[in-house]
Design a protein around this motif. Structure first.
Motif, PDB file in Angstrom:
ATOM      1  N   VAL A 187       0.865  -1.172   0.000  1.00 21.48           N
ATOM      2  CA  VAL A 187       0.000   0.000   0.000  1.00 21.48           C
ATOM      3  C   VAL A 187       0.898   1.217   0.000  1.00 21.48           C
ATOM      4  N   SER A 188       0.599   2.184  -0.851  1.00 21.94           N
ATOM      5  CA  SER A 188       1.435   3.377  -0.874  1.00 21.94           C
ATOM      6  C   SER A 188       1.238   4.166   0.405  1.00 21.94           C
ATOM      7  N   ALA A 189       2.329   4.735   0.882  1.00 20.86           N
ATOM      8  CA  ALA A 189       2.289   5.500   2.125  1.00 20.86           C
ATOM      9  C   ALA A 189       1.570   6.815   1.893  1.00 20.86           C
ATOM     10  N   PRO A 190       0.767   7.265   2.853  1.00 14.09           N
ATOM     11  CA  PRO A 190       0.094   8.547   2.695  1.00 14.09           C
ATOM     12  C   PRO A 190       1.093   9.689   2.737  1.00 14.09           C
ATOM     13  N   ALA A 191       0.747  10.792   2.114  1.00 13.06           N
ATOM     14  CA  ALA A 191       1.607  11.971   2.118  1.00 13.06           C
ATOM     15  C   ALA A 191       1.706  12.498   3.540  1.00 13.06           C
ATOM     16  N   PRO A 192       2.882  13.026   3.941  1.00  9.58           N
ATOM     17  CA  PRO A 192       3.010  13.582   5.283  1.00  9.58           C
ATOM     18  C   PRO A 192       1.983  14.683   5.518  1.00  9.58           C
ATOM     19  N   GLN A 193       1.414  14.713   6.712  1.00  5.30           N
ATOM     20  CA  GLN A 193       0.395  15.703   7.017  1.00  5.30           C
ATOM     21  C   GLN A 193       0.953  17.119   7.028  1.00  5.30           C
ATOM     22  N   ASN A 194       2.221  17.275   7.304  1.00  5.23           N
ATOM     23  CA  ASN A 194       2.792  18.603   7.441  1.00  5.23           C
ATOM     24  C   ASN A 194       3.389  19.141   6.152  1.00  5.23           C
ATOM     25  N   ALA A 195       3.289  18.390   5.059  1.00  9.17           N
ATOM     26  CA  ALA A 195       3.859  18.850   3.791  1.00  9.17           C
ATOM     27  C   ALA A 195       2.976  19.935   3.195  1.00  9.17           C
ATOM     28  N   PRO A 196       3.575  20.908   2.504  1.00 10.54           N
ATOM     29  CA  PRO A 196       2.769  21.952   1.895  1.00 10.54           C
ATOM     30  C   PRO A 196       1.869  21.350   0.827  1.00 10.54           C
ATOM     31  N   ALA A 197       0.631  21.828   0.753  1.00 13.28           N
ATOM     32  CA  ALA A 197      -0.335  21.271  -0.180  1.00 13.28           C
ATOM     33  C   ALA A 197      -0.113  21.792  -1.591  1.00 13.28           C
ATOM     34  N   ALA A 198       0.323  23.027  -1.724  1.00 16.08           N
ATOM     35  CA  ALA A 198       0.486  23.627  -3.044  1.00 16.08           C
ATOM     36  C   ALA A 198       1.578  24.682  -2.977  1.00 16.08           C
ATOM     37  N   PRO A 199       2.067  25.113  -4.134  1.00 14.18           N
ATOM     38  CA  PRO A 199       3.067  26.181  -4.125  1.00 14.18           C
ATOM     39  C   PRO A 199       2.516  27.434  -3.450  1.00 14.18           C
ATOM     40  N   ALA A 200       3.412  28.187  -2.849  1.00 13.69           N
ATOM     41  CA  ALA A 200       3.009  29.395  -2.138  1.00 13.69           C
ATOM     42  C   ALA A 200       2.462  30.440  -3.099  1.00 13.69           C
ATOM     43  N   GLY A 201       1.434  31.143  -2.649  1.00 12.91           N
ATOM     44  CA  GLY A 201       0.833  32.214  -3.434  1.00 12.91           C
ATOM     45  C   GLY A 201       1.440  33.548  -3.061  1.00 12.91           C
ATOM     46  N   PRO A 202       0.947  34.632  -3.655  1.00 15.96           N
ATOM     47  CA  PRO A 202       1.545  35.952  -3.422  1.00 15.96           C
ATOM     48  C   PRO A 202       1.442  36.460  -1.984  1.00 15.96           C
ATOM     49  N   GLY A 203       0.420  36.058  -1.234  1.00 11.47           N
ATOM     50  CA  GLY A 203       0.291  36.533   0.142  1.00 11.47           C
ATOM     51  C   GLY A 203       0.784  35.541   1.176  1.00 11.47           C
ATOM     52  N   ASP A 204       1.311  34.417   0.719  1.00 15.85           N
ATOM     53  CA  ASP A 204       1.736  33.369   1.641  1.00 15.85           C
ATOM     54  C   ASP A 204       3.089  33.680   2.270  1.00 15.85           C
ATOM     55  N   VAL A 205       3.180  33.463   3.573  1.00 13.95           N
ATOM     56  CA  VAL A 205       4.444  33.573   4.292  1.00 13.95           C
ATOM     57  C   VAL A 205       4.857  32.138   4.606  1.00 13.95           C
ATOM     58  N   VAL A 206       6.018  31.723   4.081  1.00 19.40           N
ATOM     59  CA  VAL A 206       6.447  30.334   4.210  1.00 19.40           C
ATOM     60  C   VAL A 206       7.564  30.176   5.228  1.00 19.40           C
ATOM     61  N   SER A 207       7.706  28.948   5.689  1.00 23.11           N
ATOM     62  CA  SER A 207       8.753  28.634   6.657  1.00 23.11           C
ATOM     63  C   SER A 207      10.116  28.641   5.967  1.00 23.11           C
ATOM     64  N   PRO A 208      11.105  29.315   6.557  1.00 27.92           N
ATOM     65  CA  PRO A 208      12.440  29.338   5.966  1.00 27.92           C
ATOM     66  C   PRO A 208      13.231  28.055   6.251  1.00 27.92           C
ATOM     67  N   LEU A 209      12.698  27.196   7.153  1.00 29.58           N
ATOM     68  CA  LEU A 209      13.421  25.985   7.551  1.00 29.58           C
ATOM     69  C   LEU A 209      12.440  24.964   8.112  1.00 29.58           C
ATOM     70  N   ALA A 210      12.902  23.742   8.245  1.00 28.71           N
ATOM     71  CA  ALA A 210      12.101  22.706   8.888  1.00 28.71           C
ATOM     72  C   ALA A 210      12.248  22.854  10.394  1.00 28.71           C
ATOM     73  N   GLY A 211      11.164  22.745  11.113  1.00 30.23           N
ATOM     74  CA  GLY A 211      11.216  22.881  12.562  1.00 30.23           C
ATOM     75  C   GLY A 211       9.849  22.681  13.174  1.00 30.23           C
ATOM     76  N   THR A 212       9.695  23.175  14.395  1.00 30.90           N
ATOM     77  CA  THR A 212       8.438  23.067  15.127  1.00 30.90           C
ATOM     78  C   THR A 212       7.969  24.460  15.506  1.00 30.90           C
ATOM     79  N   VAL A 213       6.681  24.725  15.308  1.00 27.35           N
ATOM     80  CA  VAL A 213       6.114  26.026  15.670  1.00 27.35           C
ATOM     81  C   VAL A 213       6.082  26.129  17.189  1.00 27.35           C
ATOM     82  N   GLN A 214       6.732  27.162  17.722  1.00 32.94           N
ATOM     83  CA  GLN A 214       6.727  27.407  19.165  1.00 32.94           C
ATOM     84  C   GLN A 214       5.635  28.394  19.558  1.00 32.94           C
ATOM     85  N   LYS A 215       5.441  29.417  18.702  1.00 35.30           N
ATOM     86  CA  LYS A 215       4.474  30.462  19.044  1.00 35.30           C
ATOM     87  C   LYS A 215       3.951  31.114  17.774  1.00 35.30           C
ATOM     88  N   VAL A 216       2.659  31.376  17.749  1.00 34.90           N
ATOM     89  CA  VAL A 216       2.047  32.168  16.682  1.00 34.90           C
ATOM     90  C   VAL A 216       1.829  33.549  17.284  1.00 34.90           C
TER      91      VAL A 216
END
Length: 134
Positions: A50-79
């Protein structure tokens, strides 16, 4: 000396390891041999049933013009912002932790927060959308 085979990301390596805490009366060690540095022939992986499901934390689509993306892999500490908040350029939006170091993700431009796609404790990948500015 003991010989082991280890597999790293599908590539098998043969290594020789010296036992420093060998029990008393253990057989004498033969002349030292150079460690096996060349990788052994990779062992073919069995096809997955059975093919493995896509990781839940992977980006769904390329970033759009208003999107702020993560500069690195890590864990969100605070919003640092809420939906509807007006932000200025350089204002901290999200704080990430990677390798015990905190990184602040600033707003790239002024705008209004229209969407927050992460929460504290979320593991993120580089390039994943964190916040959307309108």
């Amino acid at each position: 000396m003991r010989k082991f085979r280890i597999t790293v990301e599908g590539t098998a390596y043969e290594v020789t390891v010296e036992e420093l805490d060998a029990p008393a009366g253990a057989s004498a060690v033969a002349a030292p041999r150079p460690p096996a540095a060349m990788p052994a022939a990779p062992t073919p992986a069995a096809p997955a049933a059975v093919s493995a499901p896509a990781p839940q934390n992977a980006p769904a689509a390329p970033a759009g013009p208003g999107d702020v993306v993560s500069p690195l892999a890590g864990t969100v500490q605070k919003v640092e912002v809420a939906v509807g908040a007006a932000v200025t350029e350089g204002q901290p939006l999200v704080t990430l932790e990677a390798m015990k170091m905190l990184t602040s993700v600033p707003a790239p431009r002024p705008g209004t927060v229209t969407e927050i796609r992460v929460q504290p404790g979320t593991a993120v990948q580089e390039g994943q959308v964190l916040v959307v500015l309108g």
